[in-house]
Design an enzyme around this catalytic site. Sequence first.
Site, PDB file in Angstrom:
ATOM      1  N   SER A   1       0.849  -1.189   0.000  1.00 48.25           N
ATOM      2  CA  SER A   1       0.000   0.000   0.000  1.00 48.25           C
ATOM      3  C   SER A   1       0.885   1.239   0.000  1.00 48.25           C
ATOM      4  CB  SER A   1      -0.898   0.026   1.238  1.00 48.25           C
ATOM      5  OG  SER A   1      -1.520   1.292   1.356  1.00 48.25           O
TER       6      SER A   1
ATOM      7  N   GLY B   1      -8.189   0.783 -10.925  1.00 47.22           N
ATOM      8  CA  GLY B   1      -9.150   0.831 -12.017  1.00 47.22           C
ATOM      9  C   GLY B   1      -8.494   0.735 -13.381  1.00 47.22           C
TER      10      GLY B   1
END
Length: 336
Positions: free
Chosen positions: A175, A268
């Site tokens: 992350s 995405g």
Amino acid sequence: MLYRLARAGFFQLDAEKAHDLAISNFKRFTGTPFDLFYRQQLPHRPVQCMGLTFKNPVGLAAGLDKNGECIEAFGAMGFGFVEVGTVTPRPQAGNDKPRLFRLVHAEGIINRMGFNNLGVDHLVENVKRAKYDGIIGINIGKNKDTPIEKGAEDYLICMDKVYPYAGYIAVNISSPNTPGLRSLQYGEALDELLAALKTRQAELAAKHDKYVPLALKIAPDLSDDEIQQICQSLLKNKIDSVIATNTTLDRSLVEGMKFANEAGGLSGRPLQNRSTEVIKCLYKELGEEIPIIGVGGIDSYISAKEKLLAGAKLVQVYSGFIYQGPGLVADIVKNL
């Protein structure tokens, strides 16, 4: 059609408020007649991976159900497996709001959530209660205030607590929203972490008479040389799987768009090609020895198939699911 109508309403809201409302509704509707709005009967497409049998190769990526509150709802949508988390030893609020942004024209999302979650004990109770017959992956991380040099301790704490209830455990060291976390992907730091995890895995397997596979989740923002070094560590430490990839810091495909300059990781469609390139590079080094779970920009059967052809054994969706709803799962599974 129903999801498109619902999405139009949700997209009028702030992205995080919409997320929280969706989770709340899924919790409320589970086990009631209202779950017919998202329940799907999909064909059985079993896949063997990590010594486990997955009902189909399409999973929910970590981050959507951080606290394991809606496992049954996502199971009803037809996911072959559900990955919950990222969860940390202690509850934490995450980064300041706003911290979640839609790039609608690119079908992308930027987040800097910062591992907001209610803690590993809360998640474990939810997993224990879940009535779901699929594989549950539990994604673990470290608390923000834990020094990076002591990060392994947080992963081991989480591992101890989730081990009896997890189908597999995903180790999130990629992350971009926890300071210093990605440094664990390199060199001795990675080797030491993986060695500690494998040692604990063996101890827990003996204790619980159950082998729970470990999957390492990596970033897309790595050079080929860095990916090769990671592969060497994976092979050396006999890690069971690798998840490729997490979100990207690269903004080249969304430059000039609203919210494009917000800090955080981009997911995405703009991530689609890069994540597939990473999968190809991993497969070149790992072959069939360590299975790959492909995630990043999957928004159709075609993009899922590209990940599988690149070398992935399983795939996961998140942003594509936000934009397209449960129909995306059906589209992929039915066409495989």
